[in-house]
Design a protein around this motif. Structure first.
Motif, PDB file in Angstrom:
ATOM      1  N   HIS A 136      -5.995 -11.068  -9.874  1.00  0.00           N
ATOM      2  CA  HIS A 136      -7.096 -10.778  -8.943  1.00  0.00           C
ATOM      3  C   HIS A 136      -7.082 -11.742  -7.751  1.00  0.00           C
ATOM      4  N   ASP A 137      -6.835 -13.022  -8.029  1.00  0.00           N
ATOM      5  CA  ASP A 137      -6.773 -14.012  -6.949  1.00  0.00           C
ATOM      6  C   ASP A 137      -5.612 -13.729  -5.998  1.00  0.00           C
ATOM      7  N   MET A 138      -4.457 -13.387  -6.568  1.00  0.00           N
ATOM      8  CA  MET A 138      -3.287 -13.091  -5.743  1.00  0.00           C
ATOM      9  C   MET A 138      -3.522 -11.842  -4.892  1.00  0.00           C
ATOM     10  N   ALA A 139      -4.133 -10.813  -5.478  1.00  0.00           N
ATOM     11  CA  ALA A 139      -4.407  -9.580  -4.741  1.00  0.00           C
ATOM     12  C   ALA A 139      -5.383  -9.848  -3.600  1.00  0.00           C
ATOM     13  N   ARG A 140      -6.405 -10.646  -3.870  1.00  0.00           N
ATOM     14  CA  ARG A 140      -7.377 -10.994  -2.825  1.00  0.00           C
ATOM     15  C   ARG A 140      -6.691 -11.724  -1.678  1.00  0.00           C
ATOM     16  N   ASP A 141      -5.800 -12.660  -2.013  1.00  0.00           N
ATOM     17  CA  ASP A 141      -5.079 -13.405  -0.989  1.00  0.00           C
ATOM     18  C   ASP A 141      -4.190 -12.469  -0.160  1.00  0.00           C
ATOM     19  N   ARG A 142      -3.536 -11.523  -0.813  1.00  0.00           N
ATOM     20  CA  ARG A 142      -2.685 -10.572  -0.090  1.00  0.00           C
ATOM     21  C   ARG A 142      -3.497  -9.643   0.798  1.00  0.00           C
ATOM     22  N   ARG A 143      -4.702  -9.267   0.346  1.00  0.00           N
ATOM     23  CA  ARG A 143      -5.557  -8.423   1.199  1.00  0.00           C
ATOM     24  C   ARG A 143      -5.992  -9.182   2.446  1.00  0.00           C
TER      25      ARG A 143
ATOM     26  N   LYS B 287      -0.651  -3.959   7.856  1.00  0.00           N
ATOM     27  CA  LYS B 287      -1.802  -3.721   8.745  1.00  0.00           C
ATOM     28  C   LYS B 287      -1.692  -2.357   9.423  1.00  0.00           C
ATOM     29  N   LEU B 288      -0.507  -2.069   9.948  1.00  0.00           N
ATOM     30  CA  LEU B 288      -0.298  -0.816  10.663  1.00  0.00           C
ATOM     31  C   LEU B 288      -0.476   0.391   9.741  1.00  0.00           C
ATOM     32  N   LEU B 289       0.136   0.346   8.562  1.00  0.00           N
ATOM     33  CA  LEU B 289       0.021   1.472   7.643  1.00  0.00           C
ATOM     34  C   LEU B 289      -1.410   1.619   7.128  1.00  0.00           C
ATOM     35  N   TRP B 290      -2.103   0.498   6.935  1.00  0.00           N
ATOM     36  CA  TRP B 290      -3.479   0.576   6.445  1.00  0.00           C
ATOM     37  C   TRP B 290      -4.392   1.273   7.456  1.00  0.00           C
ATOM     38  N   THR B 291      -4.105   1.118   8.760  1.00  0.00           N
ATOM     39  CA  THR B 291      -4.927   1.816   9.759  1.00  0.00           C
ATOM     40  C   THR B 291      -4.825   3.329   9.590  1.00  0.00           C
ATOM     41  N   ARG B 292      -3.708   3.806   9.031  1.00  0.00           N
ATOM     42  CA  ARG B 292      -3.511   5.240   8.817  1.00  0.00           C
ATOM     43  C   ARG B 292      -4.029   5.717   7.455  1.00  0.00           C
TER      44      ARG B 292
ATOM     45  N   THR C 202       0.888  -5.205 -14.731  1.00  0.00           N
ATOM     46  CA  THR C 202       1.178  -6.617 -14.470  1.00  0.00           C
ATOM     47  C   THR C 202       1.618  -6.858 -13.043  1.00  0.00           C
ATOM     48  N   SER C 203       1.494  -5.844 -12.186  1.00  0.00           N
ATOM     49  CA  SER C 203       1.919  -6.005 -10.798  1.00  0.00           C
ATOM     50  C   SER C 203       0.797  -5.711  -9.823  1.00  0.00           C
ATOM     51  N   ILE C 204       1.017  -6.179  -8.622  1.00  0.00           N
ATOM     52  CA  ILE C 204       0.112  -5.873  -7.518  1.00  0.00           C
ATOM     53  C   ILE C 204       0.910  -5.004  -6.555  1.00  0.00           C
ATOM     54  N   VAL C 205       0.405  -3.795  -6.315  1.00  0.00           N
ATOM     55  CA  VAL C 205       1.105  -2.874  -5.418  1.00  0.00           C
ATOM     56  C   VAL C 205       0.418  -2.897  -4.055  1.00  0.00           C
ATOM     57  N   ASP C 206       1.180  -2.613  -3.009  1.00  0.00           N
ATOM     58  CA  ASP C 206       0.627  -2.680  -1.653  1.00  0.00           C
ATOM     59  C   ASP C 206      -0.487  -1.660  -1.446  1.00  0.00           C
ATOM     60  N   PHE C 207      -0.215  -0.390  -1.763  1.00  0.00           N
ATOM     61  CA  PHE C 207      -1.218   0.656  -1.594  1.00  0.00           C
ATOM     62  C   PHE C 207      -1.139   1.596  -2.787  1.00  0.00           C
ATOM     63  N   ALA C 208      -2.299   2.041  -3.259  1.00  0.00           N
ATOM     64  CA  ALA C 208      -2.328   2.957  -4.394  1.00  0.00           C
ATOM     65  C   ALA C 208      -3.344   4.054  -4.155  1.00  0.00           C
ATOM     66  N   CYS C 209      -2.976   5.242  -4.558  1.00  0.00           N
ATOM     67  CA  CYS C 209      -3.889   6.382  -4.555  1.00  0.00           C
ATOM     68  C   CYS C 209      -4.043   6.785  -6.024  1.00  0.00           C
TER      69      CYS C 209
ATOM     70  N   ILE D 148       5.700  -1.583   0.518  1.00  0.00           N
ATOM     71  CA  ILE D 148       6.405  -1.956   1.748  1.00  0.00           C
ATOM     72  C   ILE D 148       7.140  -3.250   1.451  1.00  0.00           C
ATOM     73  N   ASP D 149       8.463  -3.222   1.622  1.00  0.00           N
ATOM     74  CA  ASP D 149       9.293  -4.350   1.221  1.00  0.00           C
ATOM     75  C   ASP D 149      10.117  -4.913   2.368  1.00  0.00           C
ATOM     76  N   ASP D 150      10.480  -6.165   2.207  1.00  0.00           N
ATOM     77  CA  ASP D 150      11.457  -6.782   3.108  1.00  0.00           C
ATOM     78  C   ASP D 150      12.841  -6.323   2.699  1.00  0.00           C
ATOM     79  N   LEU D 151      13.787  -6.494   3.584  1.00  0.00           N
ATOM     80  CA  LEU D 151      15.158  -6.108   3.259  1.00  0.00           C
ATOM     81  C   LEU D 151      15.786  -7.020   2.209  1.00  0.00           C
ATOM     82  N   ASP D 152      15.295  -8.253   2.098  1.00  0.00           N
ATOM     83  CA  ASP D 152      15.920  -9.216   1.194  1.00  0.00           C
ATOM     84  C   ASP D 152      15.308  -9.233  -0.207  1.00  0.00           C
TER      85      ASP D 152
END
Length: 163
Positions: free
Chosen positions: A35-42, A50-55, A74-81, A90-94
């Motif tokens: 929960h703490d990690m998810a809050r920090d990421r938000r 940011k750009l995708l969230w506007t959509r 056990t994971s935190i996902v960027d966006f969920a429906c 959304i991932d980095d190339l590395d």
């Protein structure tokens, strides 16, 4: 009169078959940390997030409700429906491909579909990314059902077994 005792075989605690998070059993300090990690990421999203969230925010994409930095197992996902069991990452190339594959496999086992995009893809053409997400949202799917646990059956005691 002799009181008979029977033994029962338990197959484990019963869980609600509707919640995939039950299968991971995340509790206590681990859940608090997530929960703490998810809050920090938000609070500190990347430019692509940011750009995708506007959509995605406020049901702008096809009327589907999304949540950002959502805990699934056990994971935190960027966006969920959650209503259609879809996750957008959304991932980095590395990023580690093995770690991605393991995460996707764990989510797929409980019926969650995963779409992955790179930061660059979102920043360069967010309309194409949204079109692909909308297509997946409208694609019918059947969430795999958990196998039913066999009922608890009593084991015959020595008297009933004829010993």
């Amino acid at each position: 009169m002799i009181e008979r005792k029977t033994l029962k075989i338990s197959t484990g605690p019963k869980t609600d078959a509707g919640d995939p998070r039950d299968s991971w059993g995340v509790k206590g300090k681990r859940l608090d940390r997530l929960h703490d990690m998810a809050r920090d990421r938000r609070r500190n999203p990347t430019d692509a997030e940011k750009l995708l969230w506007t959509r995605l925010a406020n049901q702008k994409l096809g009327g589907f409700k999304f949540k950002k930095q959502y805990i699934v197992g056990t994971s935190i996902v960027d966006f969920a429906c959650p209503t259609v069991w879809l996750v957008v990452e959304i991932d980095d190339l590395d990023i580690d491909a093995e770690l991605q594959a393991m995460s996707d496999r764990k989510l797929a086992e409980v019926g969650v579909r995963v779409l992955r995009f790179t930061n660059e893809a979102v920043l360069e053409d967010v309309d194409a990314v949204c079109a692909e997400i909308l297509e997946m949202l409208k694609t019918p799917f059947e969430k795999p059902r958990r196998p039913r646990t066999p009922p608890v059956t009593p084991v015959a005691d020595a008297y009933n077994a004829g010993y």
